[in-house]
Design an enzyme around this catalytic site. Structure first.
Site, mmCIF file in Angstrom:
data_model
loop_
_atom_site.group_PDB
_atom_site.id
_atom_site.type_symbol
_atom_site.label_atom_id
_atom_site.label_comp_id
_atom_site.label_asym_id
_atom_site.label_seq_id
_atom_site.Cartn_x
_atom_site.Cartn_y
_atom_site.Cartn_z
ATOM 1 N N SER A 66 -16.701 -2.519 8.484
ATOM 2 C CA SER A 66 -15.385 -2.803 9.063
ATOM 3 C C SER A 66 -14.424 -2.718 7.884
ATOM 4 C CB SER A 66 -15.372 -4.201 9.692
ATOM 5 O OG SER A 66 -14.055 -4.494 10.139
ATOM 6 N N ARG A 106 0.839 -1.212 0.000
ATOM 7 C CA ARG A 106 0.000 0.000 0.000
ATOM 8 C C ARG A 106 0.873 1.262 0.000
ATOM 9 N NH1 ARG A 106 -3.844 -3.320 -0.187
ATOM 10 N NH2 ARG A 106 -5.254 -3.871 1.511
ATOM 11 N N LYS A 143 -18.165 -10.717 10.046
ATOM 12 C CA LYS A 143 -17.628 -9.771 9.047
ATOM 13 C C LYS A 143 -17.648 -10.435 7.671
ATOM 14 C CE LYS A 143 -13.517 -7.036 7.944
ATOM 15 N NZ LYS A 143 -12.544 -6.092 8.471
ATOM 16 N N GLU A 148 -14.607 -13.716 10.214
ATOM 17 C CA GLU A 148 -14.574 -13.126 8.869
ATOM 18 C C GLU A 148 -14.369 -14.185 7.786
ATOM 19 O OE1 GLU A 148 -11.444 -10.239 8.055
ATOM 20 O OE2 GLU A 148 -12.355 -9.713 6.145
ATOM 21 N N ARG A 150 -9.522 -0.774 3.068
ATOM 22 C CA ARG A 150 -9.253 0.094 1.925
ATOM 23 C C ARG A 150 -10.296 1.193 1.767
ATOM 24 N NH1 ARG A 150 -8.631 -4.985 -1.906
ATOM 25 N NH2 ARG A 150 -9.773 -5.836 -0.136
ATOM 26 N N SER A 201 -14.843 -4.270 2.869
ATOM 27 C CA SER A 201 -15.103 -3.578 1.593
ATOM 28 C C SER A 201 -14.618 -4.410 0.405
ATOM 29 C CB SER A 201 -14.514 -2.173 1.586
ATOM 30 O OG SER A 201 -13.119 -2.160 1.780
ATOM 31 N N GLY A 202 -13.583 -5.199 0.578
ATOM 32 C CA GLY A 202 -13.244 -6.228 -0.399
ATOM 33 C C GLY A 202 -12.811 -5.782 -1.783
ATOM 34 N N GLY A 203 -12.393 -4.510 -1.933
ATOM 35 C CA GLY A 203 -11.961 -4.063 -3.260
ATOM 36 C C GLY A 203 -12.995 -3.191 -3.954
HETATM 37 P P1 13P Z 1 -11.034 -4.313 3.138
HETATM 38 O O1 13P Z 1 -12.180 -3.461 3.643
HETATM 39 O O2 13P Z 1 -9.953 -3.526 2.477
HETATM 40 O O3 13P Z 1 -11.524 -5.478 2.330
HETATM 41 O O4 13P Z 1 -10.319 -4.904 4.421
HETATM 42 C C1 13P Z 1 -11.090 -5.415 5.426
HETATM 43 C C2 13P Z 1 -10.371 -6.483 6.119
HETATM 44 O O5 13P Z 1 -10.167 -6.433 7.299
HETATM 45 C C3 13P Z 1 -9.921 -7.639 5.325
HETATM 46 O O6 13P Z 1 -9.546 -8.665 6.175
#
Ligand code: 13P
Length: 336
Positions: A287, A31, A217, A175, A290, A259-261
């Site tokens: 949660s 990052r 999550k 998660e 990115r 958020s996952g991308g």
């Molecule tokens: P993102 O929101 O960037 O997907 O990250 C959340 C997270 O904790 C991934 O394990």
């Protein structure tokens, strides 16, 4: 109300969400290098401390997930990082898995590791001030994936992890992330995500987890990023609610999406639509990693001493997501 349930509610209520600042050093290096900043322990801390001292920590952020390096660092005024976070009213948390590794006998898939020695590590994190934890299982969608082997192994690990975390009086974030990479349809994502989540709860129940003291999550239900058949944000919201309604036991207090991308705005807009039509008793919040940090990181990289400017960018994102967690976000607010 159990103590664990109280912690979960404190993290998630009143539109608050979680800042996932738990990137491993490897991920954080990617990052930082993507914005031409050298990835040193000092720079990693400086960026994170900039966010942890922003105003929106008080009104928007209920919990912060840290990485092992950060929870052991000291802030510039000599406080521990968990103490600095607690002072804002947010709860300090810690990622405790040690990463997704190749799964034997299904080597295109992953199983998350980190159970060995976990009980001892948890005690140490509790003493450092952590009151919740995170463990991420990761699954891809493909013709044969996720396989039963990946679904079962990750669910089993998530349940064993959760049992140890609750034994140590912390709230486990469970998660299971079904990745958006690929050509699959949203319908495939709905079917596979539901199967994954249902298996997790089957194992959590076998392992006698107090479901009132966890946070789920999950990913939202999206078409794959290479799919030709994209769906509308309204469909994302309705499919996500459909999946969670049929897969999550009602004892669970809250759901905090990754958020996952997704882009920052997409993640906010989808969360808003989910909350506008949330006809469940679950709190539904964010949660995000990115989707909370991307623009702040880009802004900061231009002048890493511009604390206030960086905080303004982060505050806006946190406030927009907190509005979305209450179904009150609008594009007018976004662009004000
Ligand atoms: P993102 O929101 O960037 O997907 O990250 C959340 C997270 O904790 C991934 O394990």
């Amino acid at each position: 109300m159990s103590e664990l349930n109280k912690i979960a509610i404190k993290i998630l209520s009143n539109g608050k969400g979680i800042l996932a600042a738990d990137e491993s050093n490897g991920t954080m290096t990617k990052r930082l290098e993507s914005v031409n900043i050298q990835s040193s322990p000092e720079n990693r801390l400086l960026f994170r401390e900039t966010l942890f001292t922003a105003d929106s920590m008080r009104d928007c952020i209920g919990g912060v997930i840290l990485y092992d390096e950060t929870i052991n660092q000291k802030s510039s005024d000599g406080k521990t990082i968990p103490a600095m976070i607690s002072k804002t009213g947010a709860v300090p948390g810690i990622k405790v898995d040690t990463g997704a590794k190749d799964l034997a006998n299904s080597s295109d898939e992953k199983v998350t590791e980190g159970l060995d020695g976990l009980r001892e590590r948890l005690k140490k994190y509790y003493e450092l001030g952590a009151r919740f934890t995170k463990w991420r299982g990761v699954y891809s969608i493909g013709e044969k994936y996720p396989s039963k082997l990946a679904i079962n192994s990750n669910a089993h690990a998530l349940a064993r992890y959760s049992a140890l975390v609750q034994e140590c009086e912390m709230v486990p974030i469970v998660e299971p992330e079904v990745l958006m990479d690929g050509e699959h349809s949203a319908e495939d994502c709905l079917i596979k995500t539901s199967e994954v989540i249902q298996k997790c709860f089957e194992e959590l129940i076998i392992h006698k987890i107090d479901l009132t003291g966890i946070i789920l999550k999950p990913n939202m239900i999206l078409a794959g990023n290479k799919s030709k058949n994209k769906i509308t944000n309204e469909e994302v919201a309705s499919k996500t609610l459909e999946c969670l309604k049929k897969s999550v036991p009602k004892e669970v207090p809250g759901i905090a999406f990754l958020s996952g991308g997704q882009s920052e705005i997409e993640a906010t807009e989808n969360l808003n639509l989910i909350n506008k039509s949330n006809n469940t008793d679950f709190i539904m919040t964010y949660s995000y990693g990115r989707a909370l940090q991307q623009s702040a990181l880009k802004f900061w990289s231009k002048d890493i001493k511009n604390i206030e400017g960086t905080q303004n960018v982060f505050n806006h994102r946190a406030r927009m997501n907190t509005m979305a967690a209450q179904g009150k976000w609008s594009s007018e607010l976004e662009n004000k």
